[in-house]
Motif scaffolding. Structure first.
Motif, PDB file in Angstrom:
ATOM      1  N   TRP A 550      30.102  37.091  47.031  1.00 56.45           N
ATOM      2  CA  TRP A 550      31.337  37.816  46.720  1.00 56.45           C
ATOM      3  C   TRP A 550      31.020  39.030  45.851  1.00 56.45           C
ATOM      4  O   TRP A 550      31.554  40.131  46.055  1.00 56.45           O
ATOM      5  CB  TRP A 550      32.303  36.881  45.997  1.00 56.45           C
ATOM      6  CG  TRP A 550      33.578  37.563  45.577  1.00 56.45           C
ATOM      7  CD1 TRP A 550      34.736  37.661  46.277  1.00 56.45           C
ATOM      8  CD2 TRP A 550      33.794  38.265  44.334  1.00 56.45           C
ATOM      9  NE1 TRP A 550      35.675  38.381  45.568  1.00 56.45           N
ATOM     10  CE2 TRP A 550      35.121  38.768  44.383  1.00 56.45           C
ATOM     11  CE3 TRP A 550      33.012  38.521  43.226  1.00 56.45           C
ATOM     12  CZ2 TRP A 550      35.659  39.511  43.327  1.00 56.45           C
ATOM     13  CZ3 TRP A 550      33.543  39.260  42.184  1.00 56.45           C
ATOM     14  CH2 TRP A 550      34.857  39.748  42.236  1.00 56.45           C
ATOM     15  N   HIS A 554      31.484  43.204  46.587  1.00 58.42           N
ATOM     16  CA  HIS A 554      32.297  44.041  45.704  1.00 58.42           C
ATOM     17  C   HIS A 554      31.433  44.957  44.846  1.00 58.42           C
ATOM     18  O   HIS A 554      31.860  45.417  43.778  1.00 58.42           O
ATOM     19  CB  HIS A 554      33.195  43.164  44.825  1.00 58.42           C
ATOM     20  CG  HIS A 554      34.291  42.493  45.583  1.00 58.42           C
ATOM     21  ND1 HIS A 554      34.080  41.358  46.334  1.00 58.42           N
ATOM     22  CD2 HIS A 554      35.622  42.804  45.735  1.00 58.42           C
ATOM     23  CE1 HIS A 554      35.212  40.979  46.904  1.00 58.42           C
ATOM     24  NE2 HIS A 554      36.165  41.849  46.564  1.00 58.42           N
ATOM     25  N   GLN A 657      37.392  37.493  40.092  1.00 60.29           N
ATOM     26  CA  GLN A 657      38.200  37.839  41.262  1.00 60.29           C
ATOM     27  C   GLN A 657      39.503  38.521  40.867  1.00 60.29           C
ATOM     28  O   GLN A 657      39.946  39.458  41.539  1.00 60.29           O
ATOM     29  CB  GLN A 657      38.479  36.569  42.079  1.00 60.29           C
ATOM     30  CG  GLN A 657      37.236  35.980  42.725  1.00 60.29           C
ATOM     31  CD  GLN A 657      37.480  34.613  43.334  1.00 60.29           C
ATOM     32  OE1 GLN A 657      38.007  33.717  42.684  1.00 60.29           O
ATOM     33  NE2 GLN A 657      37.109  34.457  44.596  1.00 60.29           N
ATOM     34  N   THR A 660      39.265  42.417  40.111  1.00 64.90           N
ATOM     35  CA  THR A 660      38.974  43.406  41.156  1.00 64.90           C
ATOM     36  C   THR A 660      40.245  43.823  41.881  1.00 64.90           C
ATOM     37  O   THR A 660      41.242  43.124  41.870  1.00 64.90           O
ATOM     38  CB  THR A 660      37.988  42.821  42.182  1.00 64.90           C
ATOM     39  OG1 THR A 660      38.549  41.634  42.764  1.00 64.90           O
ATOM     40  CG2 THR A 660      36.671  42.507  41.515  1.00 64.90           C
TER      41      THR A 660
END
Length: 660
Positions: A550, A554, A657, A660
């Protein structure tokens, strides 16, 4: 051992105040009142740090308490105990916490300590004391009698101990007792075991799963053993690792001669895992400790070569030279991946042996003397334990793992105070049934930190599937392999899985639990470490990969100035990661990958801190002072370790998370 004992040496109070400890070392006598608050949770890592455990004989007498921390100081140095003429050590609750290393009481004994007085003792530590002839008591009134010059009857140190343990203490230790005991050939090698009929008798009382396993394996002299009785049980698997194989062999040969008559050597396993990365370990290299490592390794290899036992050695073809490439795997992970079966009994020279209890077997750690005795007799001593039921119902939230469950348990007052010492942790409930075997193994593995005897999960369809897919074993769960509905428990702890959030343990002790969300200020980190028997399994690497993949997606990598170390628990885990493409992700994000071994968890490999100022976030099982280097260690789950590596500070995956 004599019936009347006179202690003519000095008393050492392990005070919370370093000045009081230094006064005693300097020759001053202090009273119990002057000693003030006594240190609690004195760990075996403090009594004998891993960096001094490079011998297995009386030379250990130089070192007791060199890692003992009072305040923020280490007030006791080499030779201080022997030179100070101390015979009695006094401390607070949960003395001897942590590792099963018999090096700790042997160091104390070799330095002249004959008696330990504490508010409570960890199970393995106290049993090791019994085995080698150190006396223990929780009766502080004995101190006044000693100071008054009174000779103390041996019976004072037998109070509250089971009949078998009393005999061993009176004999002066286990091996002295063993020489005159009768050892019928035990039945081993399967789940049916000795005395199997006692487990299925129609008139048998309601039993827990562990009680049933013990009943099936009892020494014939104790067919009707009840809760609290000391017993010998026949063992299926007995293992040691490179720190202790030489010590076990030394003790065995001293008691039984050379070569010793091993019982069923095909079911004795020796693992090289703790020391295989010593050549990459900062303290071992900089402090000139590698010759001592070679001494331990030599003792391990000599035993493996001399006797027809199973051996898992170091790797020499995995990209590194002999001695620094890694191991086939960590002993606990390999026991689950290759050997243990539901209903069996497994013992090993390590407190995290309950790892294999995730499969529904009785697995527990033992000291070197117990292992040495079991090698020749096929039996090991234990107490028929009480059981604590841990009922976990509901669904864990995404990013919340078995590690968070254990860190939550560890912060409960009932656990921190030592209320679970010596108990079986039997895990059940819908959340446990939903867990994989790898996650269940985290629950049982860390019973060592909880103070329990062992951890266990009743085998079910997930156990059967694990054995089939991982090991090619077709296994049928037999009807007896569960606790009876009306089995008696010491207590039941109920946990609502939905209420749990990512947890941490503050530096110094695994019981210093705190919810990550409750941190009052950001905590910057220098090192993130994922690995060890607790966190080097397939499911753990799934978690590391989830976060790091992840992060890559990103635009994130390991934060500048930080290091992320990922160490595989076994070569099978590495192969799994390779087959799923994880290695590419790990390398792209900037992680350092390490071959299997105990490594930084045992302060013996990459991922250690090298200065006191460094801060580590780690997925290992314990964070006692000095456990993974001189810096401070926060414990967390694999998800939190990986997320923190990306953030450069302690952070949950959910927090990343959201940002973002």
């Amino acid at each position: 051992m004599e019936d009347i004992i006179r202690f003519d040496g000095r008393i050492l109070f392990l005070s919370d105040d370093p000045a009081i400890v230094r006064r005693q070392i300097a020759g001053e006598t202090v009273t119990r009142a002057e000693a003030g608050t006594l240190r609690e949770n004195v760990s075996t890592d403090e009594i004998t740090p891993v960096t001094v455990m490079l011998t297995y004989d009386e030379r250990l007498g130089r070192y007791p308490y060199v890692g003992f921390k009072a305040g923020n100081e280490l007030p006791i140095g080499e030779h201080d105990i022997r030179r100070g003429g101390f015979q009695v050590t006094v401390a607070g609750k949960r003395y001897g916490k942590g590792s099963s290393r018999e090096s700790s009481p042997l160091a104390e004994l070799s330095a002249g300590i004959r008696l330990i007085v504490a508010e409570s003792f960890e199970r393995i530590y106290q049993q090791n004391c019994d085995n080698i002839g150190i006396l223990t008591t929780t009766d502080f009134g004995v101190l006044d009698r000693i100071l008054a010059g009174e000779a103390i009857p041996i019976t004072e140190f037998l109070k509250g101990r089971d009949a078998l343990t009393q005999q061993i203490i009176r004999s002066g230790g286990l091996l002295a007792y063993s020489k005159f005991a009768e050892w019928p050939v035990p039945v081993s090698g399967g789940v049916d075991g000795a005395n199997a009929s006692t487990a299925s008798a129609a008139d048998a009382p309601p039993r827990t799963l562990v009680e049933k396993i013990i009943a099936r394996r009892l020494h014939p002299a104790t067919p009707g053993a009840a809760r609290g009785d000391g017993v010998f049980v026949a063992v299926d698997w007995r293992f040691s690792h490179d720190y202790f194989t030489g010590m076990c062999a030394h003790l065995m040969h001293r008691a039984f001669g050379e070569p010793a008559p091993l019982h069923d050597p095909a079911r004795i396993i020796v693992f090289q895992d703790h020391l295989v990365l010593a050549a990459q370990s900062h303290p071992h290299v900089t402090q000139g400790l590698l010759p001592g490592v070679a001494n331990l390794t030599s003792g391990h290899r000599e035993f493996a070569a001399r006797y027809p036992v199973l051996a898992h050695g170091e790797l020499t073809d995995a990209g590194g030279a002999s001695g620094d490439a890694g191991a086939d795997g960590i002993c606990h992970a390999l026991m689950a991946e290759r050997y243990a079966l539901p209903g069996q009994i497994v013992i090993g020279t390590d407190s995290h042996t309950p790892h294999a209890g995730a499969l529904g077997c009785l697995a527990f750690g033992a000291g070197a003397t117990d292992i040495a005795n079991s090698w020749t007799t096929g039996y090991v001593r234990c107490k028929v334990p009480e059981t604590l039921r841990i009922e976990i119902d509901g669904a864990l939230s995404p990013g919340v793992t078995a590690k968070d469950v254990v860190l939550h348990l560890l912060r409960l007052d009932a656990i921190r105070s030592g209320g679970a010492i010596g108990l079986v942790f039997e895990y059940g409930g819908s959340a446990v049934r939903a867990m994989s075997i790898d996650e269940r193994a985290t629950l049982t593995n860390m019973v060592a930190e909880l103070g329990g005897f062992t951890g266990i999960v009743a085998p079910d369809e997930k156990t059967v599937a694990f054995l089939k897919t991982r090991r090619g074993v077709d296994f049928t769960v037999e009807p007896w392999m569960t606790s009876d509905a009306d089995a008696v428990y010491r207590d039941v702890i109920r946990i609502d899985a939905t209420s749990l959030t990512p947890m941490l343990a503050r530096p110094g002790d695994p019981g210093n639990g705190v919810a990550l969300s409750a941190l009052e200020a950001p905590v910057s980190i220098d090192i993130a470490y994922g690995g060890s028997c607790t966190a080097g399994k397939r499911d753990d690497f799934d978690a590391y990969h989830d976060v790091l993949a992840w992060g890559l997606a990103h635009g994130m990598r390991v934060a500048p100035g930080r290091s992320l170390f990922l160490q595989f628990g076994t070569m099978d885990v590495r192969a799994y990661c390779e087959s799923r493409g994880y290695l590419t992700t790990f390398e792209a994000v900037g992680a350092t990958l390490i071959m299997p071994g105990c490594g930084a968890c045992a302060n013996c490999g990459p991922g250690q801190s090298t200065t006191r100022e460094q801060v580590t976030i780690s997925a290992i099982n314990r964070n006692f002072p000095g456990r993974s280097g001189p810096g401070s260690v926060w414990l967390a789950s694999p998800y939190t370790v990986a997320a923190s590596a990306l953030a450069g500070r302690i952070a949950s995956f959910e927090e990343l998370q959201r940002a973002t």
